[in-house]
Scaffold this active site. Structure first.
Site, PDB file in Angstrom:
ATOM      1  CB  ILE A 505      -0.974   0.039   1.202  1.00  0.00           C
ATOM      2  CG1 ILE A 505      -0.229  -0.220   2.515  1.00  0.00           C
ATOM      3  CG2 ILE A 505      -2.105  -0.944   1.001  1.00  0.00           C
ATOM      4  CD1 ILE A 505      -1.097  -0.079   3.742  1.00  0.00           C
ATOM      5  N   GLY A 506       2.161   1.088   0.060  1.00  0.00           N
ATOM      6  CA  GLY A 506       2.986   2.290   0.036  1.00  0.00           C
ATOM      7  C   GLY A 506       4.458   1.916  -0.030  1.00  0.00           C
ATOM      8  N   GLY A 509      11.008   5.715   2.031  1.00  0.00           N
ATOM      9  CA  GLY A 509      12.459   5.644   2.117  1.00  0.00           C
ATOM     10  C   GLY A 509      12.917   4.417   2.882  1.00  0.00           C
ATOM     11  N   GLY A 511      11.262   1.459   3.209  1.00  0.00           N
ATOM     12  CA  GLY A 511      10.960   0.183   2.572  1.00  0.00           C
ATOM     13  C   GLY A 511       9.507   0.164   2.134  1.00  0.00           C
ATOM     14  CG  ASP A 623       9.759  13.497   7.173  1.00  0.00           C
ATOM     15  OD1 ASP A 623       9.650  14.521   6.457  1.00  0.00           O
ATOM     16  OD2 ASP A 623       9.877  12.354   6.706  1.00  0.00           O
TER      17      ASP A 623
END
Ligand SMILES: *[C@@H]1O[C@H](CO)[C@@H](O)[C@H](O)[C@H]1NC(C)=O
Ligand SMILES: *[C@@H]1O[C@H](CO)[C@@H](O)[C@H](O)[C@H]1NC(C)=O
Ligand SMILES: *[C@@H]1O[C@H](CO)[C@@H](O)[C@H](O)[C@H]1NC(C)=O
Ligand SMILES: *[C@@H]1O[C@H](CO)[C@@H](O)[C@H](O)[C@H]1NC(C)=O
Ligand SMILES: *[C@@H]1O[C@H](CO)[C@@H](O)[C@H](O)[C@H]1NC(C)=O
Ligand SMILES: *[C@@H]1O[C@H](CO)[C@@H](O)[C@H](O)[C@H]1NC(C)=O
Ligand SMILES: *[C@@H]1O[C@H](CO)[C@@H](O)[C@H](O)[C@H]1NC(C)=O
Ligand SMILES: *[C@@H]1O[C@H](CO)[C@@H](O)[C@H](O)[C@H]1NC(C)=O
Ligand SMILES: *[C@@H]1O[C@H](CO)[C@@H](O)[C@H](O)[C@H]1NC(C)=O
Ligand SMILES: *[C@@H]1O[C@H](CO)[C@@H](O)[C@H](O)[C@H]1NC(C)=O
Length: 839
Positions: A505-506, A509, A511, A623
């Site tokens: 699903i995504g 950076g 993994g 972030d």
């Protein structure tokens, strides 16, 4: 000024004071000293440890086997008479001590594993609990003697200490002390370091002594301490021993009325110190730092002992004290602390959590106030672990406390065995050596233990398949309980259909992220790191550490992790609706209403506010971006991805210097320029998210004309002109009430201030957003079908309606925020509402 007679009286009073303190030695009302397994009484440092045959009525187990063995050379380090004999428990057993005086008591447990007949004490594994606290769990002593010291405030008439062998194992004990402690030794108050605040409630906290250090002096053994504590030298804790020198003047120590007494620490501790080496060089400017390995996930009470035996006159020495590089005392002048008398003891109690992962660092350094003779001193230091929220002092496992009251003693034969190892005469000197070695070994054991368990999680295999449902709703908001779970690799494989590519699903950076389902039906998101990336490993640890400390409904919960086979797998609660970003642009999902967007921003702000303020040390996310704000099936926002998080700046220091990391377009320009990180960097990034939410476009879009490429720059231009409505997401056009938009725009603008100091705190952002929502709601509730074209650019004058609506929505708001500890005080929101009505 004083005349001579007064001065004389004063000096006279001073000279007798120390005598008063010396003579008033503490007599403990409860004083159980038991030499377990021994048939004879043992005297150590003029204390009589009594044979436990004498105390057998205290013990629930029957004494079935009496075995006397003369094992020669058990071990050279086991020569303390207390370690020569042990009692072995083959089933749950308890000691019940009648308590005469309620209040603090030492509980000291002595363990030394030797082999006796078919019992191998090194293999013993057991738990020790009282009625209220877990003292030890999954506990083993591999080789060397270990003494564990606890300080508990006993509040009932009996103290029950239960020894519970693990399955198929045994428990043992060489000696035990239960001894009254003077009431004043531990006060209720201390201060925390970040934020600097006063802490109260120590009276009820259970403490375990992990370090007790005599700075600049030798070991002070229990015989030289009125409370029979052992103090070890500080040399081996110094990070740079060459920067430190020692000084001693025990005779100078002057105990005064109202100050610390000999029971706080003996003259042999206050009379020696470690100070800055080359202190006479006016140019010297460095810190002397000690470092201690501690178990993470606990808070520690740190007691710093000072006594200025170096100064020749008052107000000569000023210095700074840091704990974990937080400023604990600035320009400390000891001569002002106690009646303006030099060489009087003084101590400071601070509460801190371990720094980065498992270290506590204490530093002293010169103050800028004394340039002539820069110096800094420390005389003694105690570090005590505080019980956590599950009343445990033992990090590894949970043990039901109920077992404390359900002793065995069920008539079963062969439950208690007394082992006697007869040895020759002993001497006090040998004992001193043993205690010294014992303390060192204990520490080494602890260190060894920790190097393996760098992941500060409780590991509970038994529940790994059922815990998903327990935590997936994210309502367990306890920062201290911090349970994370290690999940077997096979279970992860099963959950993700063996990492089925079609379940991805995504990709980030770190993994790939897979959708998955645990076998109890809990939906999860499984993030699988690239096994060989060192950077990834650091982030993996950070994320586990952060998420296991922080549980909050607006932070994505960690359900478990897997580190088998060099894997770095994190398993999170599944967030049905994906990222906020995907709902704003680029994915074709239906667009969100203004109210939904505001609620999402408020949720994310709450999560960040909690990160910044919810724990002793601020955590900076680093972030913050729309791709790291996830939405559950009800569009509730949760902040995710803590891989880059850092614990925050120091009180005085105001920033953390660190290499620039984060995502382009969201980066705080100040952080970028100066590489100095504060919570305000998150506020900046969040401001960018706010504009992103409003305009529904990427933060950097190189395909656009030059002035539009950078969202932050572009929107700020329009915001400053007061024409923000010109550039909002077209699907919102006409649907945002002007007041709400104005408030929102102002808030985002403030977040994007050039300098961190000018930006609001996350708490301020939060209540401004709440307010923007109230402003929007006030109208929508009043007239949901209101013609949208009227809404922008028209100031709403409906004061009466507004007033009415406020009370309605406030009631709703209050009930919805009751369970949310991070909520911002309603009164602040109200005061602004009231003000706004006035204008
Ligand atoms: C041990 O000490 C207790 C008192 O503490 C005393 O009653 C007992 O007689 C002593 N036992 C021996 C063997 O000396
Ligand atoms: C310890 O026991 C001895 C006798 O065995 C006795 O003379 C001494 O007073 C006792 N000490 C204490 C502190 O009770
Ligand atoms: C253990 O030694 C004591 C005296 O030291 C003696 O009275 C007792 O009988 C011995 N017990 C056994 C089982 O040999
Ligand atoms: C022990 O705790 C009780 C409250 O439970 C408190 O009133 C008392 O002062 C405490 N005693 C000490 C010595 O800390
Ligand atoms: C006792 O147990 C420990 C740990 O289980 C083991 O290393 C040791 O060899 C055993 N010693 C004996 C004498 O069985
Ligand atoms: C007990 O501790 C050992 C290491 O000391 C560890 O390997 C084991 O997993 C722990 N057991 C439990 C149930 O926590
Ligand atoms: C004091 O410092 C000297 C070196 O400066 C060192 O050799 C000695 O062991 C220290 N003494 C104590 C008690 O730490
Ligand atoms: C106590 O300290 C004094 C001097 O500091 C020393 O002579 C004595 O041996 C010490 N006693 C013990 C029991 O350590
Ligand atoms: C001493 O340590 C503190 C905290 O780590 C730091 O802020 C300070 O600059 C240091 N002082 C010196 C002189 O190195
Ligand atoms: C320690 O235990 C007490 C009750 O026994 C509890 O009130 C307190 O919250 C605990 N401390 C922490 C840090 O959870």
């Amino acid at each position: 000024m004083w005349d001579c007679r007064e001065l004389g009286l004063f000096l006279c009073a001073l000279s007798i004071l120390p005598l008063v303190c010396f003579s008033a030695s503490f007599v403990p009302l409860d004083n159980y000293l038991i030499d377990c397994g021994s048939l004879a009484n043992t005297s150590i440092d003029s204390r009589n440890f009594t044979s436990d045959g004498f105390y057998k009525n205290l013990l629930s187990t029957q004494q079935d086997v009496l075995a006397n063995t003369s094992l020669k050379s058990v071990t050279s380090s086991g020569d303390s008479p207390l370690y020569q004999t042990a009692r072995i428990f083959t089933s749950s057993s308890k000691y019940t001590f009648p308590i005469i005086k309620k209040g603090r008591h030492w509980i000291r447990l002595y363990f030394f594993p030797f082999a006796y007949q078919n019992h191998n004490l090194s293999a013993a594994n057991f738990a020790v609990t009282t009625q209220n606290y877990i003292l030890l769990s999954n506990f083993s002593v591999s080789k060397n003697p270990v003494m564990k010291e606890y300080s508990l405030n006993l509040t009932s008439d009996t103290l029950v200490i239960t020894f519970n062998p693990s399955h198929n194992s045994i428990a043992f004990l060489n000696a035990i002390e239960v001894v009254s402690v003077p009431d004043e030794l531990i006060a209720d108050d201390a201060s925390t370091l970040n934020p600097v605040a006063s802490y109260s409630g120590l009276l009820t906290v259970a403490l375990e002594t992990v370090f007790r250090v005599n700075m600049g002096g030798p070991t002070v053994s229990s015989g030289n301490d009125t409370l029979h504590r052992t103090w070890v030298p500080d040399q081996k804790f110094l990070i740079q021993p060459n920067l430190a020198s020692n000084f001693s003047n025990i005779g100078a120590v002057t105990y005064v009325n109202g100050g610390p007494t000999e029971n706080t620490a003996p003259p042999s501790v206050y009379g020696t110190l470690t100070q800055m080496n080359s202190a006479d060089d006016p140019r010297s400017n460095f810190n002397v730092t000690w470092q201690f390995d501690v178990e993470p996930q606990f808070q520690y009470l740190i007691r710093l002992h000072f006594c200025d035996i170096v100064s020749k006159s008052l107000n000569e020495l000023y210095f700074n004290v840091y704990v974990n590089s937080w400023l604990a005392a600035k320009d400390l002048d000891l001569s002002t602390k106690n009646h303006n008398v030099l060489a009087t003891p003084y101590y400071m109690d601070l509460i801190a959590a371990p720094s980065v992962s498992n270290k506590i660092r204490v530093s002293i350094g010169p103050s800028t106030l004394n340039n002539d003779y820069p110096n800094a001193i420390l005389n003694g230091l105690e570090i005590m672990k505080m019980n956590n929220s599950i009343s445990s002092l033992s990090g590894s496992t949970t043990v039901p406390l109920a077992s404390a009251s359900s002793g065995s003693g069920s008539g079963s034969k062969k439950v208690g065995i007394i082992v006697g190892v007869t040895l020759g005469a002993i001497s006090v000197l040998v004992l001193v050596a043993v205690l010294f070695i014992l303390c060192r070994k204990q520490r080494r054991l602890e260190r060894e233990g920790h190097s393996k368990t760098w992941i500060p999680l409780s590991i509970n295999y038994g529940t790994s398949h059922t815990m998903g449902s327990k935590y997936s709703n994210g309502t367990t908001a306890s920062a201290a309980s911090s349970f994370g779970y290690r999940i077997p690799f096979v279970a992860v494989q099963e959950a993700t259909n063996n990492f089925d590519e079609s379940w991805v699903i995504g990709i980030g950076g770190f993994g790939k992220v897979y959708k998955g389902m645990l076998n109890d039906g809990t939906k999860v998101a499984v993030k699988r790191g690239n096994p060989r990336s060192q950077q990834g490993l650091a982030e993996f640890r950070t994320e586990i550490e952060m998420l296991s400390q922080f549980r909050h409904r607006h932070l994505v919960s960690l359900i478990g992790y897997c580190d088998e086979r060099n894997e770095m797998i994190l398993i999170y609660e599944y967030m049905e609706k994906g990222t906020l970003k995907s709902h704003l642009y680029g994915s074709g999902l239906p667009s969100l209403s203004w109210k939904e967007r505001l609620e999402i921003c408020i949720g994310a702000a709450r999560g960040l506010h909690y990160l910044h303020t919810g724990y002793a040390k601020a955590v900076i996310h680093r972030d913050v971006k729309s791709a790291n704000i996830l939405l559950d099936e009800n569009l509730m926002a949760k902040v995710a991805d803590f891989g880059l998080s850092k614990t925050g700046p120091e009180i005085d220091q105001t920033h953390v210097s660190t290499a620039v990391k984060g995502s382009f377009g969201y980066l705080d320009p100040e952080y970028f320029r100066r590489q100095q990180l504060t919570e305000k960097s998150d506020v900046y990034s969040f401001g960018v998210v706010l504009f992103e939410v409003l305009c529904a476009r990427p933060v950097i879009d190189p395909s656009l004309p030059r002035e539009k490429v950078n969202l932050a720059e572009w929107t700020m231009k329009w915001q400053k002109r007061g024409q923000l409505e010109q550039i909002i997401d077209p699907t919102l056009a006409g649907k945002i009430r002007a007041d709400s938009l104005r408030k929102f725009g102002e808030t985002a603008e403030k977040c994007l201030a050039d300098f961190g100091v000018d930006r609001p705190s996350m708490g301020d952002v939060l209540w401004n957003l709440e307010y923007a929502l109230q402003l929007q709601e006030a109208v929508v509730q009043g007239d949901p079908e209101e013609n949208s074209t009227n809404m922008i650019g028209e100031l709403s004058p409906q004061v009466n309606d507004f007033n009415h609506d406020v009370s309605v929505s406030a009631a709703q708001f209050e009930s919805s925020s009751l369970d949310d500890l991070s909520g911002v005080s309603m009164s602040r929101v109200f005061s602004q509402l009231v003000k706004s009505e006035g204008r």
